[in-house]
Write an enzyme that holds these catalytic residues in place. Structure first.
Site, PDB file in Angstrom:
ATOM      1  N   TYR A   1     -13.450   7.517   5.887  1.00  0.00           N
ATOM      2  CA  TYR A   1     -14.837   7.702   6.309  1.00  0.00           C
ATOM      3  C   TYR A   1     -15.008   7.671   7.834  1.00  0.00           C
ATOM      4  O   TYR A   1     -16.132   7.699   8.322  1.00  0.00           O
ATOM      5  CB  TYR A   1     -15.721   6.618   5.677  1.00  0.00           C
ATOM      6  CG  TYR A   1     -15.804   6.679   4.162  1.00  0.00           C
ATOM      7  CD1 TYR A   1     -16.833   7.380   3.522  1.00  0.00           C
ATOM      8  CD2 TYR A   1     -14.855   6.043   3.356  1.00  0.00           C
ATOM      9  CE1 TYR A   1     -16.919   7.428   2.143  1.00  0.00           C
ATOM     10  CE2 TYR A   1     -14.923   6.089   1.971  1.00  0.00           C
ATOM     11  CZ  TYR A   1     -15.965   6.780   1.365  1.00  0.00           C
ATOM     12  OH  TYR A   1     -16.048   6.836  -0.015  1.00  0.00           O
ATOM     13  N   ASP A   2     -13.926   7.625   8.596  1.00  0.00           N
ATOM     14  CA  ASP A   2     -14.034   7.552  10.059  1.00  0.00           C
ATOM     15  C   ASP A   2     -14.920   8.644  10.671  1.00  0.00           C
ATOM     16  O   ASP A   2     -15.680   8.354  11.598  1.00  0.00           O
ATOM     17  CB  ASP A   2     -12.641   7.598  10.714  1.00  0.00           C
ATOM     18  CG  ASP A   2     -11.914   6.262  10.627  1.00  0.00           C
ATOM     19  OD1 ASP A   2     -12.576   5.229  10.393  1.00  0.00           O
ATOM     20  OD2 ASP A   2     -10.680   6.251  10.796  1.00  0.00           O
TER      21      ASP A   2
ATOM     22  N   HIS B   1     -12.302  -3.191  11.618  1.00  0.00           N
ATOM     23  CA  HIS B   1     -12.335  -4.163  10.525  1.00  0.00           C
ATOM     24  C   HIS B   1     -10.922  -4.607  10.153  1.00  0.00           C
ATOM     25  O   HIS B   1     -10.658  -5.763   9.893  1.00  0.00           O
ATOM     26  CB  HIS B   1     -13.055  -3.532   9.329  1.00  0.00           C
ATOM     27  CG  HIS B   1     -12.529  -2.170   8.950  1.00  0.00           C
ATOM     28  ND1 HIS B   1     -12.376  -1.150   9.858  1.00  0.00           N
ATOM     29  CD2 HIS B   1     -12.082  -1.666   7.772  1.00  0.00           C
ATOM     30  CE1 HIS B   1     -11.875  -0.096   9.260  1.00  0.00           C
ATOM     31  NE2 HIS B   1     -11.690  -0.375   7.988  1.00  0.00           N
ATOM     32  N   ARG B   2      -9.986  -3.633  10.144  1.00  0.00           N
ATOM     33  CA  ARG B   2      -8.598  -3.940   9.757  1.00  0.00           C
ATOM     34  C   ARG B   2      -7.934  -4.824  10.812  1.00  0.00           C
ATOM     35  O   ARG B   2      -7.243  -5.794  10.495  1.00  0.00           O
ATOM     36  CB  ARG B   2      -7.834  -2.606   9.578  1.00  0.00           C
ATOM     37  CG  ARG B   2      -6.385  -2.760   9.168  1.00  0.00           C
ATOM     38  CD  ARG B   2      -5.815  -1.479   8.578  1.00  0.00           C
ATOM     39  NE  ARG B   2      -6.559  -1.099   7.391  1.00  0.00           N
ATOM     40  CZ  ARG B   2      -7.460  -0.108   7.344  1.00  0.00           C
ATOM     41  NH1 ARG B   2      -7.676   0.646   8.393  1.00  0.00           N
ATOM     42  NH2 ARG B   2      -8.133   0.122   6.247  1.00  0.00           N
TER      43      ARG B   2
ATOM     44  N   THR C   1       0.840  -1.197   0.000  1.00  0.00           N
ATOM     45  CA  THR C   1       0.000   0.000   0.000  1.00  0.00           C
ATOM     46  C   THR C   1       0.868   1.238   0.000  1.00  0.00           C
ATOM     47  O   THR C   1       2.001   1.211   0.486  1.00  0.00           O
ATOM     48  CB  THR C   1      -0.949   0.036   1.218  1.00  0.00           C
ATOM     49  OG1 THR C   1      -1.807   1.184   1.094  1.00  0.00           O
ATOM     50  CG2 THR C   1      -0.197   0.120   2.529  1.00  0.00           C
ATOM     51  N   ARG C   2       0.305   2.323  -0.546  1.00  0.00           N
ATOM     52  CA  ARG C   2       0.969   3.621  -0.430  1.00  0.00           C
ATOM     53  C   ARG C   2       0.155   4.527   0.492  1.00  0.00           C
ATOM     54  O   ARG C   2       0.439   5.707   0.604  1.00  0.00           O
ATOM     55  CB  ARG C   2       1.147   4.255  -1.812  1.00  0.00           C
ATOM     56  CG  ARG C   2       2.143   3.482  -2.667  1.00  0.00           C
ATOM     57  CD  ARG C   2       2.652   4.290  -3.854  1.00  0.00           C
ATOM     58  NE  ARG C   2       3.791   3.644  -4.461  1.00  0.00           N
ATOM     59  CZ  ARG C   2       3.707   2.711  -5.393  1.00  0.00           C
ATOM     60  NH1 ARG C   2       2.527   2.322  -5.821  1.00  0.00           N
ATOM     61  NH2 ARG C   2       4.802   2.156  -5.889  1.00  0.00           N
ATOM     62  N   ASN C   3      -0.867   3.976   1.159  1.00  0.00           N
ATOM     63  CA  ASN C   3      -1.690   4.731   2.118  1.00  0.00           C
ATOM     64  C   ASN C   3      -0.991   4.697   3.480  1.00  0.00           C
ATOM     65  O   ASN C   3      -0.944   3.672   4.145  1.00  0.00           O
ATOM     66  CB  ASN C   3      -3.091   4.087   2.179  1.00  0.00           C
ATOM     67  CG  ASN C   3      -4.010   4.804   3.150  1.00  0.00           C
ATOM     68  OD1 ASN C   3      -3.565   5.361   4.149  1.00  0.00           O
ATOM     69  ND2 ASN C   3      -5.298   4.755   2.851  1.00  0.00           N
TER      70      ASN C   3
ATOM     71  N   ASP D   1      -7.434  -4.420   1.339  1.00  0.00           N
ATOM     72  CA  ASP D   1      -8.424  -3.709   0.536  1.00  0.00           C
ATOM     73  C   ASP D   1      -9.623  -3.475   1.443  1.00  0.00           C
ATOM     74  O   ASP D   1     -10.099  -4.409   2.096  1.00  0.00           O
ATOM     75  CB  ASP D   1      -8.823  -4.478  -0.723  1.00  0.00           C
ATOM     76  CG  ASP D   1      -9.503  -3.546  -1.721  1.00  0.00           C
ATOM     77  OD1 ASP D   1      -8.875  -2.551  -2.141  1.00  0.00           O
ATOM     78  OD2 ASP D   1     -10.678  -3.786  -2.062  1.00  0.00           O
TER      79      ASP D   1
HETATM   80  P1  ITT Z   1      -4.078   1.076  -1.209  1.00  0.00           P
HETATM   81  O1  ITT Z   1      -4.900   0.565  -2.363  1.00  0.00           O
HETATM   82  O2  ITT Z   1      -2.729   1.576  -1.598  1.00  0.00           O
HETATM   83  O3  ITT Z   1      -4.007   0.104  -0.075  1.00  0.00           O
HETATM   84  P2  ITT Z   1      -6.251   2.982  -0.804  1.00  0.00           P
HETATM   85  O4  ITT Z   1      -6.424   4.126   0.170  1.00  0.00           O
HETATM   86  O5  ITT Z   1      -6.507   3.255  -2.257  1.00  0.00           O
HETATM   87  O6  ITT Z   1      -4.786   2.396  -0.576  1.00  0.00           O
HETATM   88  P3  ITT Z   1      -8.416   1.028  -0.814  1.00  0.00           P
HETATM   89  O7  ITT Z   1      -8.377   0.862  -2.305  1.00  0.00           O
HETATM   90  O8  ITT Z   1      -8.473  -0.199   0.038  1.00  0.00           O
HETATM   91  O9  ITT Z   1      -7.135   1.822  -0.282  1.00  0.00           O
HETATM   92  O10 ITT Z   1      -9.608   2.000  -0.441  1.00  0.00           O
HETATM   93  C1  ITT Z   1     -10.017   2.158   0.854  1.00  0.00           C
HETATM   94  C2  ITT Z   1     -11.115   3.213   0.934  1.00  0.00           C
HETATM   95  O11 ITT Z   1     -11.849   3.017   2.129  1.00  0.00           O
HETATM   96  C3  ITT Z   1     -10.553   4.632   1.026  1.00  0.00           C
HETATM   97  O12 ITT Z   1     -11.521   5.557   0.582  1.00  0.00           O
HETATM   98  C4  ITT Z   1     -10.353   4.782   2.516  1.00  0.00           C
HETATM   99  O13 ITT Z   1     -10.357   6.138   2.927  1.00  0.00           O
HETATM  100  C5  ITT Z   1     -11.535   4.005   3.092  1.00  0.00           C
HETATM  101  N1  ITT Z   1     -11.145   3.330   4.329  1.00  0.00           N
HETATM  102  C6  ITT Z   1     -10.373   2.211   4.438  1.00  0.00           C
HETATM  103  N2  ITT Z   1     -10.144   1.914   5.716  1.00  0.00           N
HETATM  104  C7  ITT Z   1     -10.769   2.860   6.446  1.00  0.00           C
HETATM  105  C8  ITT Z   1     -10.857   3.110   7.813  1.00  0.00           C
HETATM  106  O14 ITT Z   1     -10.217   2.340   8.703  1.00  0.00           O
HETATM  107  N3  ITT Z   1     -11.577   4.145   8.216  1.00  0.00           N
HETATM  108  C9  ITT Z   1     -12.194   4.947   7.324  1.00  0.00           C
HETATM  109  N4  ITT Z   1     -12.133   4.806   5.999  1.00  0.00           N
HETATM  110  C10 ITT Z   1     -11.428   3.769   5.555  1.00  0.00           C
END
Ligand code: ITT
Length: 208
Positions: free
Chosen positions: A164-165, A190-191, A14-16, A80
């Site tokens: 979306y927290d 969830h994570r 991931t880059r998040n 994801d």
């Molecule tokens: P990577 O694909 O690089 O992992 P990403 O941010 O694009 O990063 P996703 O495709 O999994 O990740 O998209 C996740 C979406 O759901 C994104 O809009 C997040 O902000 C949201 N999300 C994921 N986990 C969350 C959390 O713990 N709380 C709130 N929003 C969350």
């Protein structure tokens, strides 16, 4: 998480940076036990962008993990995740990150609130969902799902977490996840649920 020269690397696809930070805490115990060090994709600048064209969280998590394992030759983890709202038939779901057409987290949650503006409180239920995947260079694949059920509130509240927290209150809570302390979120999220389940597979496949 502690790290050291003797630790084996596991790459997190991931880059998040928010995800990396949460996962380093969630996986700290299993990494300490197995002598693993979790590193993000930022350490591998040439890693290809993965087209997330799966139709489930599990498929997309596996695609990301497999791509990172193939590129780095290391065991790879991926996440994801997203929010699924019942009255919207499970949307945004796998499209959560792109819900407002790539305009970012704030625009995503504002669009979701606008779409639910006329929906009464008792019909605003949903869940945060996370698929956690492990891919090894030898072809081993594992994936686990975690869910946190709750309600979409009417106004964003809180400054913690990400995505979306600020608009999601877990069942039984008046607070949004963005009003939780980081440790509190990591106990129920969830994570955390998905990666705690995946930790058993790390133990199974990566014990020396
Ligand atoms: P990577 O694909 O690089 O992992 P990403 O941010 O694009 O990063 P996703 O495709 O999994 O990740 O998209 C996740 C979406 O759901 C994104 O809009 C997040 O902000 C949201 N999300 C994921 N986990 C969350 C959390 O713990 N709380 C709130 N929003 C969350």
């Amino acid at each position: 998480m502690t790290s050291g020269p003797t630790r084996r690397r596991v790459v997190l696809a991931t880059r998040n940076r928010h995800k990396v930070a949460e996962l380093q805490v969630i996986l700290a115990d299993v990494c300490d036990r197995l002598g693993l060090e979790v590193v993000g994709l930022d350490d591998y600048p040439g890693a290809p962008d993965v087209v997330e064209d799966g139709v489930t969280f599990e498929e997309n998590a596996l695609r990301k993990a497999v791509s990172a394992a193939e590129f780095t030759g290391l065991p790879a983890l991926a996440d994801d995740s997203g929010i699924s709202v019942d009255v919207l038939g499970g949307a945004p779901g796998i499209f959560s990150a792109r819900w407002s057409g790539g305009r970012g987290d704030r625009a995503n949650l504002e669009l979701l609130l606008a779409q639910l503006a006329d929906v009464r409180d008792e019909h605003r239920s949903g869940a945060f969902v996370c698929a956690a995947a492990l891919a090894l260079p030898d072809g081993t694949r594992e994936v686990e799902l975690g869910r946190l059920t709750g309600t979409v509130v009417r106004e964003p509240r809180g400054s913690g977490g990400f995505g979306y927290d600020p608009v999601f209150a877990p069942d039984g809570s008046q607070r949004t996840v963005a009003e939780y302390a980081a440790e509190e979120k990591n106990e129920i999220s969830h994570r955390a649920l998905a990666f705690r389940a995946l930790a058993a597979h790390l133990q199974e496949h990566l014990s020396t």
